[in-house]
Structures are given as structure tokens and as C-alpha cells.
Design a protein around this motif. Structure first.
Motif, short mmCIF file in Angstrom:
data_model
loop_
_atom_site.label_atom_id
_atom_site.label_comp_id
_atom_site.label_asym_id
_atom_site.label_seq_id
_atom_site.Cartn_x
_atom_site.Cartn_y
_atom_site.Cartn_z
N UNK A 1 0.82 -1.21 0.00
CA UNK A 1 0.00 0.00 0.00
C UNK A 1 0.86 1.26 0.00
N UNK A 2 1.94 1.25 0.79
CA UNK A 2 2.82 2.42 0.85
C UNK A 2 3.53 2.63 -0.50
N UNK A 3 3.92 1.53 -1.13
CA UNK A 3 4.59 1.65 -2.43
C UNK A 3 3.63 2.17 -3.49
N UNK A 4 2.38 1.72 -3.45
CA UNK A 4 1.38 2.26 -4.37
C UNK A 4 1.22 3.77 -4.16
N UNK A 5 1.10 4.18 -2.91
CA UNK A 5 0.90 5.59 -2.62
C UNK A 5 2.06 6.43 -3.12
N UNK A 6 3.28 5.93 -2.95
CA UNK A 6 4.45 6.66 -3.43
C UNK A 6 4.47 6.74 -4.95
N UNK B 1 2.01 6.80 -7.14
CA UNK B 1 1.02 7.64 -7.80
C UNK B 1 1.09 9.10 -7.37
N UNK B 2 2.11 9.45 -6.58
CA UNK B 2 2.26 10.85 -6.18
C UNK B 2 2.64 11.69 -7.40
N UNK B 3 1.98 12.83 -7.55
CA UNK B 3 2.26 13.74 -8.66
C UNK B 3 3.56 14.48 -8.35
N UNK B 4 4.63 14.23 -9.12
CA UNK B 4 5.92 14.86 -8.83
C UNK B 4 5.90 16.37 -8.99
N UNK B 5 4.96 16.89 -9.78
CA UNK B 5 4.89 18.34 -10.00
C UNK B 5 4.09 19.05 -8.90
N UNK B 6 3.33 18.29 -8.14
CA UNK B 6 2.54 18.88 -7.06
C UNK B 6 2.66 17.97 -5.85
N UNK B 7 3.72 18.15 -5.11
CA UNK B 7 4.05 17.28 -3.98
C UNK B 7 2.84 17.12 -3.06
N UNK B 8 2.54 15.86 -2.74
CA UNK B 8 1.42 15.57 -1.85
C UNK B 8 0.16 15.22 -2.59
N UNK B 9 0.05 15.60 -3.89
CA UNK B 9 -1.11 15.25 -4.68
C UNK B 9 -0.91 13.91 -5.36
N UNK B 10 -2.00 13.29 -5.81
CA UNK B 10 -1.91 11.98 -6.42
C UNK B 10 -2.61 11.98 -7.77
#
Length: 266
Positions: free
Chosen positions: A232-237, A239-248
Motif C-alpha cells: 500500500x505504501x509503495x502504491x501511494x508513493x 502515484x504521487x504527482x511529482x509536480x505537485x508534492x502531496x497530490x496523487x
């Protein structure tokens, strides 16, 4: 050769079926539920893979697998990169399934490749064939649910390089609603729907194929988790949007331009 639930199989032993006899040659694999033996069909001289179920307790599962195999065979599954199923029979109380003999699995092929990964010119035809297999399974209403490099076989890596077939339908099924919440798919190739116990479809096999594609390219598993929480943690990492930290990213794990640059024909 092998001690197998009080049944010893030795090189040269003849295993009779209603249609022929199979001469045991060597052990190809030995698992919890069954052993796979390379045999020679003494009538046709064809080399085959004979899957012998060890325990009477697992015969029902083997018969369910055979129903799936027979369903696919009636639809000419061997034309769609699916292993060819020949016949079934019982030998001394052990249920047996006979398949065409194949060469080596993708995991082994990857390991003997330079750098333990494949080049794009190798990956593309493999993915095309596997996509054909999944399209066939989808049309037949069958979900494999155990797609991984070990269950993808090269037919003959010397004489028929890069020709592959999907094997092992022991966990396949046709009614996903009955399977919601069940433990399905190997951990590294497990889809989000299955992980979060949500309704799913045959798309879970496509997810596994995507993970396999990335692994063939890099030589490393895409999501090498040791348990579901870590996955689950790897999935969350991922799909994180690299251009908008914290967004997915809600629509995909990898940007389309990334996929096109690596897997699409130029």
C-alpha cells in the motif's frame, strides 16, 4: 526420482493413461500441491509435461482447473498463447493433467539475460503475445489471477526465440463477484482492487502484466513489497504527482509520455 505422497516416480517408469503410456524422464518442478514431470508419450514420441496432484484433498481443485482448461481448449486457446492441454487421468489415486512441454519460464530467461533484464526489442513481442492471451481470456470470461514471470513460459528460447505461452490455471475463475475479499494474485503483482478488497474484473491480470513489463525492462520487481501494508505504501508513493508534492494522479501510475517512450513503437 521423487517421493510423492507414498508414490515414488523413477526415471523410465511408465505411467499409463486411457490413450497411451508416459515414460518419466525428469522432474521439472515440485510444489506443495503437485509435481510436474517431463515425460515421453511412448505412442507419439512427443515430450510432454505431466502435472501429478500429490494429495486426494486437492483433486477437486485439479478438476476445477481442468474445467477451465477444457473451456479454453474448446475455444482454441492454443492459438492465443495459452499452454496446450492434452488430457487428464488418474494414476494410483493421483490426478494427472498432461500439457505440451515448454522450455523455460520468463523468470529464468530474465536471469540468464545480460544484466538480468531484457531489451525493448525483446519485451515488445512478449507483451504483444501476452496481451493477446489476456484478450482471449477476457472474451472467454476467465480471470487468470496468478500472472507472474514464473507462469509465462518460452516455447523454445533457441529455435523459437521470444515465443511465449501462459501456464498454470489452478487459481483461475469466471465469477469475480464470488472472489471479492479472497487472497488473489502474487503479492508483487497484486492489483489495487484486490489489495483493497474492492470489486474487480479481468483488468487485474492487465495490472499484473504491467508489473511484469516494468520488471523485464529494469530487471527488478516494480513493487517488491514484503507484505500488504508495505505494498500500500509503495502504491501511494508511485502515484504521487511529482509536480505537485502531496497530490496523487487519479488516472494512472505512470505518465503516458513515460510509457510511450519505453514501450511504444517509435
Amino acid at each position: 526420482m521423487s517421493q510423492n505422497s507414498e508414490l515414488e516416480i523413477s526415471v523410465g517408469d511408465l505411467i499409463p493413461s486411457p490413450t497411451t503410456q508416459y515414460q518419466a524422464q525428469t522432474i521439472l518442478g515440485n510444489g506443495v500441491y503437485g509435481v510436474v514431470i517431463q515425460c515421453r508419450n511412448v505412442t507419439t514420441d512427443e515430450t510432454v509435461a505431466l502435472k501429478m496432484i500429490k494429495s486426494m484433498e486437492n483433486i477437486d481443485c485439479a478438476k476445477e482447473e481442468e474445467v477451465t482448461l477444457q473451456t479454453m481448449k474448446a475455444l482454441h486457446s492454443d492459438r492465443f498463447n495459452i499452454v496446450r492441454f492434452n488430457e487428464s487421468f488418474t494414476y494410483k489415486g493421483h490426478y494427472c493433467l498432461v500439457f505440451e512441454h515448454l522450455d523455460m519460464d520468463l523468470q529464468k530467461f530474465k536471469q540468464i539475460s545480460p544484466g538480468q533484464h531484457l531489451q525493448l526489442k525483446q519485451i515488445r513481442p512478449i507483451l504483444q503475445q501476452l496481451a493477446t492471451s489476456l484478450e482471449f481470456l477476457n472474451s472467454a470470461g476467465i480471470i487468470h489471477a496468478d500472472l507472474k514471470p514464473d507462469n509465462i513460459m518460452l516455447v523454445d528460447h533457441v529455435r523459437k526465440p521470444l515465443k511465449v505461452k501462459v501456464i498454470d490455471f489452478g487459481l483461475a475463475f469466471d465469477d469475480p463477484e464470488e472472489q471479492i475479499g479472497d487472497l488473489l494474485q502474487p503479492l508483487w503483482y497484486r492489483s489495487p482492487e484486490v489489495l483493497y478488497k474492492e470489486p474487480f474484473s479481468g483488468a487485474i491480470d492487465v495490472w499484473s502484466l504491467g508489473c511484469i513489463a516494468a520488471e523485464l525492462s529494469t530487471g527488478r520487481p516494480l513493487f517488491p513489497a514484503s507484505n500488504e501494508n508495505e505494498l500500500m505504501r509503495q502504491f501511494a508513493f508511485a502515484i504521487r504527482d511529482p509536480e505537485h508534492e502531496g497530490n496523487f494522479l487519479p488516472h494512472a501510475f505512470w505518465p503516458r509520455r513515460w510509457m510511450e517512450g519505453r514501450f511504444m513503437p517509435g
